[in-house]
Every structure is written in C-alpha cells, then in structure tokens.
Design an enzyme around this catalytic site. Sequence first.
Site: not given
Ligand code: ASP
Length: 352
Positions: A47, A113-114, A186
């Site tokens: 994705y 989330t990263d 996280k």
């Molecule tokens: N790689 C993504 C980000 O940190 C993962 C996420 O959003 O969960 O933008």
Amino acid sequence: MKAFKTLGLLALALALTPATWALPKIKILATGGTIAGTQASPADAGYKPGTISVADLISSVPQLRNVAELSGEQVANIASQNMSHEIWLKLATRCNAVLADDDVDGVVITHGTDTMEETAYFLSLVVKSDKPIVLVGSMRPATAMGADGPINLYNAVALAAHPAAKGRGPLVLINDTIHYAREVQKTHTTRTDTFQSPNRGIAGIMNTGRVFFYSANTTRHTTRSEFSLYGLTVANLPRVEIVYSYVNFNGDTIDALVAKGVRGLVLAGVGDGNTSDAALAALARAAKAGVAVVRCSRTGSGIVDRNIEVNDDQLGFIAGLELSAPKARILLMLGLTQTNDLKKLQQYFSEY
Ligand code: ASP
C-alpha cells in the site's frame, strides 16, 4: 405571560438551530501516513501511505459532524519515515498559529505511525498552548479489511473536543488508547495495539468518543516548556545523531560522526545504557572534544540512571533517564540551542 411567550420562542429557536451550533471547533492538520493511505486491493499486502487528502479523510467519516465543527489543512502528505525537521518546524508553527485563534478549540494531527512518537514529543516541547493537540494514525490503510483509521479519527476528534484533554500536552490516540507524547512508543511492526507507554503507563482510554483519563502528565511541556520555535531554523538546529550498540561494536561510527562535526551523540545502548569498552572509549573521546553524549537504552523501557555501570561523572556523559534514544535526540537538540553545560543538560532530562 409575556415572559412565557419569549421563553417559548427562545426554546423554539434553540430547537431549530443546526446541530453544529454549539459544537467545538477542531482543526485537522494532515501530514499523511497510513491513515491517508490506500492499497490496490483489500487483499493486497502492498500500500502507499499519504495518498488521501484531508478533505477526503474528513468526509469518509460522516459521524464526525456530530462531534465537532471541522476544518482541515494539508501540511504535508508523506509517509512518516520521511518526516523531517523542516516539516516539524512548519507543523509546529501552524499549531501555534491555529491554537492562538479564539475560534479554534483544539487540533488533530493525522500522521504516519512510524515516527508519530517523535513528532508528538517535539511538539510537546515547542508548542505554546493549553488547548488539546491530538496526533492520530492507523495501522491499516483506508481500503484494508478492518481499517482502523475511521474509528481512530473519530476518537481523536472527540478527544480534541473534550475539555479534559486540555493542559496535558500533545496526546497520541490510537486503538482506543490515549498516550502522553513523552511516554508513547511504537512497539510492533504491524499490530493495531502497537502503541504502548511502557514506563509511566497510558494516559487513558476511549470508547467510541467517550473519554476516560487514568493519569496526569506531571512532566514539563507546552506552556511550561522553556523551549520554543523562536529563532529556530533547520540550519541552526544542532546536529545530534544516534549510535546503536550491539555485540562487537567497535565504536568506529562514533569517531566518524565526531569527525563530521556532530554537536551531540545519543547512545542506544545495550541494557542499562551500556556499550563495549571500545565504544565507551570513543564516546569519552567525543565528550572530551565537546560533543554532548547521552546514554539511553535499546531495550525499549526502563530508566538509564547516572553512574550505575558507567561512571558518567568521570567520563562527562549525560544519562537519558526515561527517554528513548529518538526522544533523547530531540531533547538534546533543543537543549543544545540553550546551553552546553552538562549539568543543565542533565537537568532537562529530569524535567522533560
Ligand atoms: N510507514 C507508515 C508511516 O509512518 C506507517 C503508518 O503510518 O502506519 O507513514
């Protein structure tokens, strides 16, 4: 009789007022991430984060209209592994400006989330407002089976609209759980319960828009932080890097970074902020050369205190205490904009 008539008219007027009449005004600052991500097909593993606009995010959760009067602004649209100091300064500047507006009651920041925990912590040190700031993301893209973005966004807006969220510094809302910026981490690559607050525990929980706080945030942040955006630019943020310890770590990267001119180094050490004798010697050389050295742990939780296995007094090191290495890097960067004094820098780690 006349008074009754007036009251009756007033009641009628109130009844006819649109539902949004008294709703809190919440601004969504969007930065991207999986919450704004899509995949080719729901069964597809791949994705792309940061593809949906803030307007589409808002309209994808129609229930939000019952919770707050919303407006949105696209600050960035990136995967948060590409978050940068430049975007941080832009985002923090927008937070300060938006929250200073009497017409705004709180801010929600959509974020990948990263690196969400780092952005939340940076904002907690430089944003000057008591109004709620809630960072939200999702572990699954909008098009996934069991997408978690819509409920997370709904809860985040309800939290930002809630008076109990005031004065706590930036909060992270995900998976029905409220975390303080300083505590949250996280901890899992894919699970929806990846975010934990391993040291001091979670701030509270949510149940479809209902807010339950469990604990207070007793550390310094926002209006009680001595750091600010004043005079801060990408160019004058001191360079601070993280070095990671492991078996047979010889410390060459430490010397290389010192040669590059770093102002600070954070050790993600083994155990209680330890590292090999060779790396310790390299860090001691760095400290002697005027580089601020902070010891943290790669374990993910606990306190790295002064002078346990390593003699910080003798080697001129700072103990990272409760902060993870990425958050220690942020505090050290901002700290170094104020002072080079090791005692003062150590004090920041006890207070923030
Ligand atoms: N790689 C993504 C980000 O940190 C993962 C996420 O959003 O969960 O933008």
